[in-house]
Design an enzyme around this catalytic site. Structure first.
Site, PDB file in Angstrom:
ATOM      1  CG  ASP A  68       1.741  -5.994  -4.651  1.00 21.49           C
ATOM      2  OD1 ASP A  68       1.689  -5.879  -5.875  1.00 21.49           O
ATOM      3  OD2 ASP A  68       0.839  -5.822  -3.654  1.00 21.49           O
ATOM      4  CB  THR A 182      -2.870   0.677  -1.385  1.00 22.10           C
ATOM      5  OG1 THR A 182      -1.654   0.251  -2.465  1.00 22.10           O
ATOM      6  CG2 THR A 182      -3.670   1.389  -1.952  1.00 22.10           C
ATOM      7  CB  SER A 187      -1.265  -0.720   7.940  1.00 24.23           C
ATOM      8  OG  SER A 187      -1.502  -1.475   6.806  1.00 24.23           O
TER       9      SER A 187
END
Length: 280
Positions: A68, A182, A187
């Protein structure tokens, strides 16, 4: 069709995926090139006729091989040139991957244009201080404004369209796009947001403030974050890039960018299909 290839060879699986990608491109007679600047970092023997300056400008689309982080950085550069990227996973979760390493036969769909292009909202980050305003860059995932160096709480004031929203005492805040929902924001307790939406979220990190939930703002909101106390060590990082230490009088202005990242999606998987596959 001219396809540019950007591999991140710091990933363990990249070399195998890279070689397999080349094999499939040759099989389907798809013309491909490598970015000259990126290949100078690696000691690989490649045909020099395949090396190209400014691969974003001179190709029709870009294949990115990595995780990513690689996808995000390539997509931002491609967005400036209004080019789409196809992300091929050589990492771990890779939420943004359009293909896995065992799905490279689907590259043939590029020839007839049998794919869709998902446009993702981006943000621009501006630093304002005594010397004026300076564009720091663009962001596809998130901007993190947090403590720097010392393990101490910091105090931040947050404004939306010049109206004060809240004061936070904690480790910092995450300003995120829907794509970045995300990532760190998740988190920190933020919501998962459909990337087709156009909005900006602000999520505090380990805050002592009573308002410790995520704020969701419309896409045209202009956010401002600044220190509310002097002599605090605070830094900023956009999309995980190297941290920039901020001065006491610095203000960070965050607003929607005029550029959009474009991700090629060959498979029929939608966002929530991918989310469930990656996390189960």
């Amino acid at each position: 069709m001219k396809v540019g290839i950007l591999p991140n060879f710091t990933r363990e699986k990249t070399l195998d995926v890279f070689n397999n990608t080349i094999s499939y491109l040759q099989k389907y007679n798809i013309e491909y090139y490598f970015d000259k600047a990126s290949f100078e970092q690696f000691s690989l023997n490649v045909d020099e006729s395949k090396l190209m300056d400014n691969i974003y400008k001179n190709t029709d689309l870009v294949l990115v091989i990595g995780g990513d982080g690689s996808f995000i950085h390539a997509a931002k550069d491609a967005a400036v040139h209004k080019k789409a990227v196809l992300c091929i996973n050589a990492g771990n979760l890779a939420f943004l991957a359009g293909l896995e390493g065992n799905e490279l036969d689907l590259l043939q769909n590029l020839i007839p244009g049998d794919y869709v292009s998902d446009k993702r909202m981006m943000l621009e980050v501006i630093l304002k201080d005594d010397s004026g305003e300076c564009l720091l860059g663009y962001c596809l995932n998130d901007i993190v404004i947090a403590r720097y160096g010392e393990i101490k709480l910091i105090d931040l004031d947050v404004y939306c369209n010049d109206r004060k929203i809240n004061s936070y005492r904690g480790d910092g805040v995450v300003v995120s796009t829907p794509t970045g929902s995300t990532a760190y924001a998740w988190s920190a307790g933020g919501p998962v947001i459909d990337p087709d939406l156009r909005c900006v979220t602000l999520t505090p990190i380990c805050t002592h403030s009573p308002l410790n939930r995520t704020f969701v703002f419309n896409e045209n909101s202009v956010l401002k974050v600044k220190s509310s106390k002097s002599a605090q060590k605070i830094c900023l990082s956009a999309d995980g890039d190297k941290s920039l230490e901020l001065n006491d009088n610095s203000e960070i202005i965050i607003r929607k960018s005029d550029y959009y990242a474009e991700f090629i999606r060959i498979k029929s998987d939608e966002f929530f299909d991918i989310l469930n596959k990656k996390l189960t």
